[in-house]
Design a protein around this motif. Structure first.
Motif, mmCIF file in Angstrom:
data_model
loop_
_atom_site.group_PDB
_atom_site.id
_atom_site.type_symbol
_atom_site.label_atom_id
_atom_site.label_comp_id
_atom_site.label_asym_id
_atom_site.label_seq_id
_atom_site.Cartn_x
_atom_site.Cartn_y
_atom_site.Cartn_z
ATOM 1 N N ALA B 246 0.824 -1.225 0.000
ATOM 2 C CA ALA B 246 0.000 0.000 0.000
ATOM 3 C C ALA B 246 0.852 1.266 0.000
ATOM 4 O O ALA B 246 1.995 1.291 0.463
ATOM 5 C CB ALA B 246 -0.909 0.004 1.224
ATOM 6 N N ASP B 247 0.254 2.343 -0.556
ATOM 7 C CA ASP B 247 0.861 3.678 -0.475
ATOM 8 C C ASP B 247 0.104 4.535 0.533
ATOM 9 O O ASP B 247 0.673 5.422 1.147
ATOM 10 C CB ASP B 247 0.820 4.373 -1.840
ATOM 11 N N LEU B 248 -1.185 4.268 0.650
ATOM 12 C CA LEU B 248 -2.013 5.059 1.555
ATOM 13 C C LEU B 248 -2.985 4.115 2.264
ATOM 14 O O LEU B 248 -3.622 3.290 1.596
ATOM 15 C CB LEU B 248 -2.779 6.110 0.752
ATOM 16 N N VAL B 249 -3.065 4.236 3.575
ATOM 17 C CA VAL B 249 -3.957 3.370 4.348
ATOM 18 C C VAL B 249 -4.999 4.231 5.056
ATOM 19 O O VAL B 249 -4.662 5.246 5.669
ATOM 20 C CB VAL B 249 -3.168 2.565 5.406
ATOM 21 N N VAL B 250 -6.271 3.824 4.921
ATOM 22 C CA VAL B 250 -7.350 4.461 5.681
ATOM 23 C C VAL B 250 -7.889 3.377 6.602
ATOM 24 O O VAL B 250 -8.374 2.347 6.129
ATOM 25 C CB VAL B 250 -8.476 4.981 4.756
ATOM 26 N N SER B 251 -7.784 3.630 7.898
ATOM 27 C CA SER B 251 -8.152 2.568 8.839
ATOM 28 C C SER B 251 -9.268 3.027 9.772
ATOM 29 O O SER B 251 -9.145 4.065 10.422
ATOM 30 C CB SER B 251 -6.910 2.182 9.640
ATOM 31 N N THR B 252 -10.343 2.247 9.824
ATOM 32 C CA THR B 252 -11.479 2.646 10.662
ATOM 33 C C THR B 252 -12.160 1.432 11.284
ATOM 34 O O THR B 252 -13.377 1.304 11.235
ATOM 35 C CB THR B 252 -12.539 3.400 9.832
ATOM 36 N N THR B 253 -11.394 0.530 11.858
ATOM 37 C CA THR B 253 -12.036 -0.633 12.471
ATOM 38 C C THR B 253 -12.567 -0.253 13.857
ATOM 39 O O THR B 253 -12.234 0.798 14.399
ATOM 40 C CB THR B 253 -11.040 -1.801 12.646
ATOM 41 N N GLY B 254 -13.362 -1.145 14.408
ATOM 42 C CA GLY B 254 -13.867 -0.918 15.759
ATOM 43 C C GLY B 254 -13.077 -1.724 16.778
ATOM 44 O O GLY B 254 -13.557 -1.973 17.888
ATOM 45 N N ALA B 255 -11.864 -2.124 16.417
ATOM 46 C CA ALA B 255 -11.051 -2.987 17.291
ATOM 47 C C ALA B 255 -10.647 -2.253 18.565
ATOM 48 O O ALA B 255 -10.424 -1.038 18.538
ATOM 49 C CB ALA B 255 -9.807 -3.434 16.525
ATOM 50 N N PRO B 276 7.179 5.927 0.429
ATOM 51 C CA PRO B 276 6.524 6.558 1.579
ATOM 52 C C PRO B 276 5.132 5.973 1.805
ATOM 53 O O PRO B 276 4.495 5.488 0.864
ATOM 54 C CB PRO B 276 6.430 8.044 1.179
ATOM 55 N N LEU B 277 4.685 6.016 3.042
ATOM 56 C CA LEU B 277 3.365 5.480 3.387
ATOM 57 C C LEU B 277 2.591 6.523 4.181
ATOM 58 O O LEU B 277 3.081 7.042 5.190
ATOM 59 C CB LEU B 277 3.516 4.206 4.230
ATOM 60 N N VAL B 278 1.391 6.833 3.722
ATOM 61 C CA VAL B 278 0.511 7.742 4.463
ATOM 62 C C VAL B 278 -0.552 6.890 5.151
ATOM 63 O O VAL B 278 -1.204 6.066 4.498
ATOM 64 C CB VAL B 278 -0.168 8.771 3.524
ATOM 65 N N VAL B 279 -0.686 7.074 6.461
ATOM 66 C CA VAL B 279 -1.692 6.315 7.213
ATOM 67 C C VAL B 279 -2.689 7.297 7.828
ATOM 68 O O VAL B 279 -2.309 8.179 8.594
ATOM 69 C CB VAL B 279 -1.037 5.477 8.333
ATOM 70 N N LEU B 280 -3.955 7.154 7.446
ATOM 71 C CA LEU B 280 -5.022 7.964 8.044
ATOM 72 C C LEU B 280 -5.765 7.045 9.005
ATOM 73 O O LEU B 280 -6.627 6.261 8.604
ATOM 74 C CB LEU B 280 -5.957 8.515 6.957
ATOM 75 N N ASP B 281 -5.377 7.114 10.267
ATOM 76 C CA ASP B 281 -5.963 6.238 11.289
ATOM 77 C C ASP B 281 -7.182 6.945 11.890
ATOM 78 O O ASP B 281 -7.059 7.758 12.806
ATOM 79 C CB ASP B 281 -4.896 5.948 12.354
ATOM 80 N N LEU B 282 -8.356 6.629 11.346
ATOM 81 C CA LEU B 282 -9.570 7.335 11.767
ATOM 82 C C LEU B 282 -10.326 6.563 12.845
ATOM 83 O O LEU B 282 -11.466 6.900 13.165
ATOM 84 C CB LEU B 282 -10.487 7.561 10.550
ATOM 85 N N ALA B 283 -9.701 5.537 13.400
ATOM 86 C CA ALA B 283 -10.385 4.701 14.387
ATOM 87 C C ALA B 283 -10.126 5.199 15.806
ATOM 88 O O ALA B 283 -9.088 5.782 16.100
ATOM 89 C CB ALA B 283 -9.876 3.268 14.269
ATOM 90 N N VAL B 284 -11.115 4.964 16.676
ATOM 91 C CA VAL B 284 -10.954 5.240 18.114
ATOM 92 C C VAL B 284 -11.436 3.995 18.856
ATOM 93 O O VAL B 284 -12.605 3.645 18.728
ATOM 94 C CB VAL B 284 -11.783 6.455 18.551
ATOM 95 N N PRO B 285 -10.571 3.307 19.603
ATOM 96 C CA PRO B 285 -9.123 3.515 19.769
ATOM 97 C C PRO B 285 -8.360 3.287 18.456
ATOM 98 O O PRO B 285 -8.881 2.659 17.527
ATOM 99 C CB PRO B 285 -8.722 2.481 20.811
ATOM 100 N N ARG B 286 -7.109 3.760 18.443
ATOM 101 C CA ARG B 286 -6.331 3.761 17.206
ATOM 102 C C ARG B 286 -6.020 2.347 16.699
ATOM 103 O O ARG B 286 -5.806 1.437 17.491
ATOM 104 C CB ARG B 286 -5.026 4.528 17.430
ATOM 105 N N ASP B 287 -6.006 2.225 15.360
ATOM 106 C CA ASP B 287 -5.701 0.939 14.727
ATOM 107 C C ASP B 287 -4.204 0.736 14.539
ATOM 108 O O ASP B 287 -3.747 -0.390 14.377
ATOM 109 C CB ASP B 287 -6.374 0.855 13.345
ATOM 110 N N PHE B 288 -3.442 1.829 14.486
ATOM 111 C CA PHE B 288 -1.995 1.743 14.270
ATOM 112 C C PHE B 288 -1.259 2.108 15.552
ATOM 113 O O PHE B 288 -1.592 3.111 16.196
ATOM 114 C CB PHE B 288 -1.555 2.694 13.140
#
Lengths: 295, 424
Positions: B246-255, B276-288
C-alpha cells in the motif's frame, strides 16, 4: 528605440526582481487579490529587460557573444528567472519566488563583481569554450533548482511531521514531486558538471597547443574548485541513487542537494574573489610544446 | 421602503419546520408565479437551501414591496403551513439591512459552516430562477449582481472558506496531497468499514485513486464493501502483505487494540522498497501503534491530529471574519449610494430637460435675430450653450450624488423641485 534599448541597465531588471521578491514575501503577511498579477508583471518586466540587456550585449560586443564571466552569471540568472516566471504562472499558489529570486539576485551580484572582459579565444577554442561554459551553466542551474526543491522538501516534510494544515499563501508542492526534482537535478548536475570539467580540460589543452593562453596549472583555484564540485556532485548522485530504496532516501537527497548548492556557492565566491590564471590572456607568447601534457 | 426580505435559517427555524418550509425548484418557480399575480409590479427572488428559506422582494414608488406580515403569510400559504407557526421563527428586514443580509449570505458569513462556497451557486440559481420566471427586475438584478461581486471579493481578498473543515477533506487535501502528487498510480488500503472511511475514499477517488483494496474481518462483508466502493476485497489475513504493497492506508475498524503493531509494520517495512506510506488512522481507539509514526517514510495521522488541524482551520476562518465584514460594509454602502442616487434620476432628467429646452428656445430666437450667422458660427454658439448648461448643472448634480451616499437625499430633491419648479 535604440536609445531606449541601450539605456536598459542591470539596475532595471534587478529592481523589477526585487519588487517581485517583495510581493512574494508579502504572501506571509497579508492576502491580496492583485498580488499574483503584480508578481507576474514585475517578474516579466524584469525578464524582458534582462533579455534585452543580454541580446544588446551579445550584438554589440566585439568578441564571441556572452563570453565573459559577467555574461555567464547574468545568463545563469536569466535561466533561473525564466524558470521562476514559468513556475509562478503555472503554480501561482507556490511561493517559489521566495527561493528562486534571491539566487537570481545573488547571481546578478556575482556578475557585478566579475570581469566584463571576454575570455581570450580564437576560432580553434570557440566551440570548446562554448561547450565548457554551457555545461557549467547547466550544472549550476541544476544544482540551484535541486537545492530549492530540497529546501522545499524539508519545509513540507516538517509541516507534515508537525501535523499542521498548510499555511495560506505558503503552499508547497508534494513531497513526491519535490523528491523527484531533487533526485533528477542531482543526477543532471553531476553529469553536466563532469562534462563541463572535462571540456575545460580539453579547452585548456587546445589553448596550450595553440599558445593562446597561459597554461592553467593543476593547482589553480578554478581547477581545484571545479574538481571539488564535480567530485562532490558525483559522490552525492551516487549516494542518492544507492539509497533510492531506503525509506529516508528523499530526505537524504534533499540534504545532498542543499550541500551541493553550498559547495557551488563557495566555488563561485572562490572564483569571484580568488586569484586564478583561468581565462587570462597570455603575458607573452608560449613556445610551441605539443608533447607536454596539459593539466 | 424599496427592498424587503423575510426568511429563516438553521439558527431560527427548527429542522422539522424547515423541512416543511423548503421549496424544490418546481415549487419555487410556482411560488414566484403566484407572487407575481398576488403582488403585480413587484420584483421577487426566492432562495431555498437545506439551511434557509428567504424571500427577497423589491419595488418602487407606485408598487412598494409587501410588508413583512404579508410576505410571511405568502410563504405560509405557498407551503401550506399555518402562518402563526412561521411568524415567530421568520424575521423580516427592509432596505439597507436586506442588502447587508444578502451580501453576508452570498459570502458564506451566515452559513452553518462559515465561509462554505456552495451558497454562491445557490444564490446564482435563485437569481436565475427569478429571471426565468420573469419576477426579477432592475432592483433585485443589481442587488444580486452586487451580492455575487461581494462574495467574489470576500473569497479572493480573505482566507474565509479556504481552509477545509471536515476530517476526511483535511486528511486528503492537506495531508495526503502534501505527500503524493497523484493518486492514480497509488495503492489505497481500506481497513474496516467506518462511516468516515467512505467519505475519505470519496475524496481519494475524486483525487484520482483507482487501485483500492478493502480489508475486513469477514470476507463476505469485505466483498460487499469492495463492490460498493469499486475496490478489491480481502481479509485481515492479507494485512501484512497488503501493508507492504500500500501507499495510503485508511483505517477505521472498531477494534479495541491496535490492528497494526510496530512489529508487524517493521516486518512489512523491508518489503516496501522505501516508498513513503501515508496512514489515516480514523479509528478510536487507534488501529496503528503510535510508535509507527516516527518511522522514516511514514506519515501517520490519527483522528485527533486531523481534528486539531480542522480546529486550527476553523479558528483561521474566524480570524478572517472582520476583513469579510469590512468588505460587506463597503459593498453595502456602495450599493445603497447607487440605489439612492438612482431615486434622483427623475429629478435630474427634468432638470436637464428644462435647461436644454430653455437653451434651445433662446438659441432659436438668437439665430432668427442674427440671420447672417453661418452654420459653423451657429455650431460654436450651440456648443458654448451646452457647455454652459453642463457647468451650471454640475454642482447640484455632484451635491445630489454626495448626499446619496449617506441616504435618500429627500431634502435636496425637494429643494431642487421647489427652486426649479419641477414636478413630483
Amino acid at each position: 528605440m535604440i536609445e531606449f534599448v541601450s539605456g536598459i541597465s542591470v539596475v532595471c531588471f534587478t529592481a523589477s526582481y526585487l519588487v517581485a521578491l517583495a510581493c512574494e514575501a508579502s504572501r506571509l503577511v497579508f492576502r491580496s487579490g492583485v498580488r499574483g498579477a503584480a508578481m507576474i508583471a514585475f517578474g516579466a518586466a524584469g525578464l524582458v529587460a534582462h533579455t534585452i540587456f543580454l541580446v544588446w550585449r551579445a550584438a554589440n560586443e566585439p568578441a564571441v557573444p556572452l563570453s565573459s564571466a559577467f555574461d555567464w552569471y547574468l545568463l545563469a540568472a536569466w535561466v533561473l528567472a525564466s524558470g521562476y516566471l514559468w513556475l509562478t504562472i503555472s503554480n501561482p499558489k507556490t511561493p517559489v519566488g521566495l527561493f528562486m529570486l534571491p539566487v537570481v539576485l545573488g547571481l546578478i551580484g556575482a556578475a557585478q563583481l566579475s570581469s566584463r572582459d571576454p575570455f581570450p579565444q580564437s576560432p580553434a577554442t570557440q566551440i570548446w569554450g562554448a561547450i565548457h561554459g554551457s555545461f557549467n551553466l547547466a550544472a549550476s542551474v541544476a544544482v540551484t533548482i535541486g537545492a530549492i526543491a530540497g529546501i522545499m522538501w524539508l519545509i513540507q516534510a516538517g509541516r507534515l511531521a508537525r501535523k499542521q494544515a498548510p499555511t495560506q499563501g505558503f503552499r508547497m508542492p508534494s513531497l513526491e514531486k519535490l523528491a523527484l526534482t531533487t533526485g533528477r537535478t542531482l543526477a543532471i548536475a553531476a553529469w553536466t558538471a563532469a562534462a563541463g570539467f572535462i571540456s575545460g580540460l580539453v579547452l585548456n589543452a587546445v589553448n596550450r597547443r595553440h599558445g593562446l593562453l597561459e597554461t592553467v596549472p593543476w593547482t589553480d583555484p578554478v581547477v581545484l574548485r571545479m574538481g571539488a564540485l564535480v567530485a562532490w556532485l558525483v559522490i552525492a548522485a551516487v549516494v542518492s541513487r544507492s539509497m533510492a530504496r531506503q525509506p529516508d532516501a528523499a530526505r537524504t537527497t534533499a540534504w545532498l542537494s542543499i550541500v551541493s548548492f553550498a559547495v557551488l556557492t563557495l566555488s563561485i565566491l572562490w572564483g569571484v574573489f580568488g586569484v586564478t590564471r583561468h581565462g587570462v590572456p597570455p603575458v607573452a607568447p608560449l613556445p610551441t610544446a605539443p608533447s607536454e601534457a596539459a593539466p | 421602503m424599496t427592498l424587503a426580505f423575510v426568511g429563516g435559517t438553521h439558527r431560527t427555524v427548527p429542522l422539522a419546520l424547515r423541512e416543511r418550509l423548503a421549496f424544490s425548484a418546481e415549487q419555487a418557480a410556482e411560488a414566484l408565479q403566484r407572487f407575481r399575480v398576488r403582488f403585480p409590479g413587484r420584483e421577487v427572488v426566492l432562495l431555498s437551501t437545506c439551511n434557509r428559506v428567504e424571500l427577497y422582494a423589491a419595488g418602487e414608488s407606485s408598487a412598494m414591496p409587501p410588508p413583512t406580515e404579508q410576505l410571511v403569510s405568502f410563504l405560509a400559504e405557498c407551503r401550506g403551513i399555518d402562518a402563526g407557526l412561521l411568524a415567530p421563527v421568520l424575521s423580516g428586514e427592509s432596505d439597507e439591512a436586506v442588502v447587508r443580509h444578502l451580501f453576508s449570505v452570498a459570502s458564506g458569513l451566515d452559513s452553518m459552516v462559515l465561509g462554505e462556497p456552495q451558497i454562491v451557486a445557490q444564490v446564482k440559481q435563485a437569481w436565475a430562477l427569478a429571471q426565468a420566471s420573469d419576477t426579477a427586475g432592475p432592483l433585485t438584478g443589481e442587488m444580486f449582481q452586487a451580492a455575487l461581486r461581494t462574495a467574489k471579493r470576500v473569497a479572493s481578498e480573505t482566507a474565509l472558506g479556504r481552509e477545509r473543515l471536515s476530517i476526511p477533506s483535511v486528511a486528503v487535501a492537506d495531508f495526503a496531497r502534501g505527500v503524493f502528487e497523484r493518486f492514480d498510480d497509488k495503492r489505497v488500503l481500506l481497513i474496516g468499514a467506518g462511516k468516515m472511511a467512505h467519505e475519505t475514499l470519496r475524496y481519494l477517488r475524486e483525487a484520482g485513486a483507482r487501485d483500492i483494496v478493502v480489508l475486513n474481518r469477514t470476507a463476505e462483508r469485505a466483498g460487499k464493501l469492495a463492490a460498493r466502493l469499486g475496490g478489491r476485497p480481502g481479509t485481515f489475513a492479507d494485512l501484512a502483505v497488503e501493508l507492504a504493497a500500500a501507499d495510503l492506508v485508511v483505517s477505521t475498524t472498531g477494534a479495541s487494540a491496535p490492528v497494526v503493531s510496530l512489529e508487524m509494520f517493521v516486518a512489512a517495512e523491508g518489503r516496501r522498497g522505501g516508498r513513503p506510506l501515508v496512514v489515516l488512522d480514523l479509528a478510536v481507539p487507534r488501529d496503528f501503534d503510535p510508535r509507527i509514526g516516527p518511522r522514516p517514510g511514514v506519515w501517520l495521522y490519527s483522528i485527533d491530529d486531523l481534528a486539531a488541524a480542522c480546529e486550527a482551520n476553523r479558528k483561521s476562518r474566524q480570524r478572517e471574519m472582520p476583513a469579510a465584514v469590512t468588505i460587506i460594509d463597503e459593498e453595502t454602502r456602495r450599493f445603497m449610494g447607487d440605489l439612492h442616487h438612482r431615486s434622483t434620476a427623475p429629478v435630474i432628467e427634468q432638470l436637464r430637460a428644462g435647461w436644454t429646452e430653455t437653451g434651445a428656445a433662446e438659441l432659436d430666437r438668437l439665430f432668427r435675430r442674427l440671420p447672417t450667422l453661418d452654420a459653423a458660427a451657429q455650431g460654436e454658439i450651440r456648443q458654448a450653450f451646452e457647455r454652459y448648461a453642463a457647468k451650471m448643472l454640475h454642482p447640484p448634480l455632484t451635491s445630489l450624488r454626495n448626499e446619496s451616499r449617506a441616504g435618500p437625499p429627500h431634502g435636496l430633491l425637494d429643494a431642487l423641485r421647489r427652486l426649479f419648479d419641477l414636478k413630483e
